[in-house]
Design an enzyme around this catalytic site. Structure first.
Site, short mmCIF file in Angstrom:
data_model
loop_
_atom_site.label_atom_id
_atom_site.label_comp_id
_atom_site.label_asym_id
_atom_site.label_seq_id
_atom_site.Cartn_x
_atom_site.Cartn_y
_atom_site.Cartn_z
N LEU A 147 16.95 -12.36 -8.52
CA LEU A 147 16.22 -11.92 -9.70
C LEU A 147 15.39 -10.67 -9.43
O LEU A 147 14.94 -10.43 -8.30
CB LEU A 147 15.28 -13.02 -10.18
CG LEU A 147 15.87 -14.42 -10.39
CD1 LEU A 147 14.81 -15.34 -10.98
CD2 LEU A 147 17.11 -14.39 -11.26
N ARG A 158 18.97 -16.11 -17.94
CA ARG A 158 20.19 -15.31 -18.06
C ARG A 158 21.21 -15.68 -16.99
O ARG A 158 22.41 -15.68 -17.24
CB ARG A 158 19.84 -13.81 -17.99
CG ARG A 158 21.06 -12.91 -18.09
CD ARG A 158 20.67 -11.45 -18.13
NE ARG A 158 20.67 -10.96 -19.51
CZ ARG A 158 20.23 -9.76 -19.86
NH1 ARG A 158 19.69 -8.95 -18.94
NH2 ARG A 158 20.29 -9.36 -21.11
N SER A 175 12.09 -12.43 -7.16
CA SER A 175 11.52 -11.28 -6.46
C SER A 175 10.27 -11.71 -5.71
O SER A 175 9.48 -12.51 -6.22
CB SER A 175 11.17 -10.17 -7.46
OG SER A 175 10.36 -9.18 -6.86
N GLU A 248 23.81 -5.97 -12.25
CA GLU A 248 23.17 -5.15 -13.28
C GLU A 248 22.12 -4.32 -12.56
O GLU A 248 21.12 -4.85 -12.06
CB GLU A 248 22.51 -6.02 -14.35
CG GLU A 248 22.08 -5.20 -15.55
CD GLU A 248 20.70 -5.55 -16.07
OE1 GLU A 248 19.94 -4.62 -16.42
OE2 GLU A 248 20.37 -6.75 -16.11
N CYS A 282 15.51 -1.43 -17.27
CA CYS A 282 16.67 -0.64 -16.85
C CYS A 282 17.31 0.11 -18.01
O CYS A 282 17.96 1.14 -17.79
CB CYS A 282 17.69 -1.52 -16.15
SG CYS A 282 18.21 -2.94 -17.15
N ASN A 283 17.15 -0.37 -19.24
CA ASN A 283 17.72 0.36 -20.36
C ASN A 283 16.65 1.05 -21.23
O ASN A 283 16.91 1.42 -22.37
CB ASN A 283 18.61 -0.55 -21.22
CG ASN A 283 17.91 -1.78 -21.73
OD1 ASN A 283 16.79 -2.07 -21.34
ND2 ASN A 283 18.58 -2.51 -22.61
N HIS A 446 25.56 -7.49 -22.12
CA HIS A 446 24.72 -6.52 -21.43
C HIS A 446 25.42 -6.10 -20.14
O HIS A 446 25.46 -6.86 -19.17
CB HIS A 446 23.36 -7.15 -21.13
CG HIS A 446 22.38 -6.22 -20.49
ND1 HIS A 446 22.01 -5.03 -21.06
CD2 HIS A 446 21.67 -6.31 -19.33
CE1 HIS A 446 21.12 -4.43 -20.30
NE2 HIS A 446 20.91 -5.18 -19.23
#
Length: 479
Positions: A147, A158, A175, A248, A282-283, A446
């Site tokens: 993660l 997710r 993390s 991702e 990230c997006n 995604h």
């Protein structure tokens, strides 16, 4: 200060190392908890537990697996305030973003539960007489879920939601920056009655825990959300066993604004897409291309909105628009990238500096006079900084937008459907948002291209990441 525990085979445990890693509040720089520093032995105990539980879990009817996912969703909702508080303290999210993350995490488990009756195969006519070809879907096996820190709670759902409904078991590594929300989630797992070994949580350093998980023959798929460098390391480790990876990674999302766009609304959507989660998605919109005919007008609108952004400790002030960056290293990275942009000719319209003398706060920053050749246009910033580039020609701006090593998200702002269609067809990104903010829906898929990743998440395609296809050739011709 709170001592956290790992969760292995249905039990709360400490690490064999006896060592701890401190967790800081990025708003105050104070130690708020400490996590067990997991070892290779801890990882293997968790993987063995997941492997031992997997066959029985796969044999459990999908509709029964779905019932457990709904219990997880209910357990999250019962502890909503606790999880919101943890996320605000350890990651620096604003109240609204932390609340949304908790709500969506619960909803995501419910959503994945809905696929229980939709894991389907195919029956195919054979070229041979009396034979039928049957394709069925089976769980891939044991999942290693690694993660990130930017959505530490949602990414539990997710990865685990899709994996569990598919019939897989999982070992999760949060993390080391944001582990508390995940270790607290273990209490939800325990309360749900989920069989021991189906979900396991191991804390510690990525260089130890993540690499051991990725390189283990006990793992059938490694699912990672993180940086490009992290993805590269995982792929190298997974290659030893030809283990499937789902990655991702980073992004450098362009936002393209045409003259016929609703400028006020577009500026708000782009602002929301740049400062969301303190600029650490990230997006996020990482660069904006504005047509020369509206450049001044749009920049003025955008500047007004950037100047109004309120920065502060979200635990002390629930009205702030942005909290801190997640750690000192992140703050220093954003500072360095802005300083480099200035050296290359960019002009700071607002921001461009730290906020306060405690915590990792950085002002919402708008950069003008940017050109396509600048580093700030090509390198992921992962902070609340937006460079503006002027363009004239549609084909030119499509080429500029694609001129990066990333390919996750993008956006287009126009009222002309033909323009929107042409640009979307030309963009080399996994996602394109038209006249809205950058943020995906769970029903979509995604996924990025180029260095933004391999595979993806969400929707039915996200579930399929954790399934393998088995083919049966059934010969009923006995003559």
């Amino acid at each position: 200060m709170k001592d956290l525990k790992m969760y292995i085979n249905g039990k709360f445990v400490e690490s064999r190392s006896g060592k701890w890693i401190e967790v800081l509040n990025p708003s105050t720089e104070e130690v708020i908890s400490r996590q067990p520093e997991g070892t290779v032995e801890d990882v293997n105990e968790a993987l063995d537990a997941a492997r031992a539980a997997q066959k029985a879990w796969a044999a459990t009817p999908a509709i029964e697996r779905a019932a457990y996912l709904r219990k997880l969703a209910d357990g999250i909702r019962k502890r909503k305030d606790l999880f919101v508080d943890i996320i605000m303290r350890e990651q620096g999210k604003t109240l609204s973003w932390a609340t949304t993350e908790v709500n969506v995490t619960a909803d995501y488990f419910d959503y994945m539960a809905s696929f229980a009756r939709h894991i389907e195969g195919e029956v195919i006519p054979s070229d041979r007489r009396g034979e039928t070809i049957i394709l069925t879907k089976r769980p891939i096996g044991v999942v290693a879920g690694i993660l990130p820190w930017n959505f530490p709670f949602f990414l539990i759902a997710r990865k685990a939601g899709a994996a569990l409904i598919a019939g897989c078991t999982i070992v999760i590594k949060p993390s080391q920056i944001t582990p508390e929300n995940c270790t607290e989630f273990a209490h939800v797992v325990e309360e749900s009655g989920l069989p021991a070994g189906v979900i396991n949580i191991v804390t510690g350093r990525g260089s130890v825990i993540g690499n051991e998980m990725a390189g283990s023959p006990k793992v059938d798929i490694v699912s990672v959300t993180g940086s490009v460098s992290a993805g590269e390391s995982i792929m190298k480790a997974a290659a030893n066993n030809i283990t499937k990876v789902s990655l991702e990674l980073g992004g450098k999302a362009p936002a393209i604004v045409f003259p016929d766009a609703d400028l006020e609304a577009s500026a708000q959507w782009i602002l929301d897409s740049r400062i969301g989660n303190n600029g650490q998605i990230c997006n996020n919109a990482e660069r904006v291309y504005v047509h020369k005919d509206i450049k001044k007008e749009f920049t003025d609108i955008l500047l007004r909105k950037f100047e109004a952004v309120k920065v502060g400790d979200p635990c002390k002030d629930h009205t702030v628009d942005m909290g801190p960056l997640v750690e000192k290293r992140a703050l220093e990275s954003v500072e360095a990238k802005v300083e480099n942009a200035i050296k290359q000719g960019a002009k700071v319209l607002c921001g461009g500096h730290r906020v306060g003398d405690k915590g990792y706060f950085y002002a919402a920053t708008l950069l003008d006079n940017c050109t396509q050749d600048m580093d700030i246009i090509h390198e992921e910033t992962f902070g609340p900084v937006l460079p503006i580039v002027e363009f004239e020609d549609t084909d030119q701006v499509i080429a500029w937008a694609n001129d990066v090593e990333y390919g996750l998200a993008s956006s287009v702002f126009t009222k002309d459907i033909d323009t929107a269609a042409k640009v979307t067809r030309g963009l080399e990104f996994g996602e394109t948002y038209i006249n809205r903010e950058h943020f995906e829906a769970m029903q979509g898929f995604h996924a990025g291209v180029k260095k933004s990743g391999i595979g993806g998440a969400d929707g039915k395609h996200g579930v399929e990441e954790y399934l393998v296809t088995h083919v049966t050739y059934l010969d009923t011709h006995y003559e």
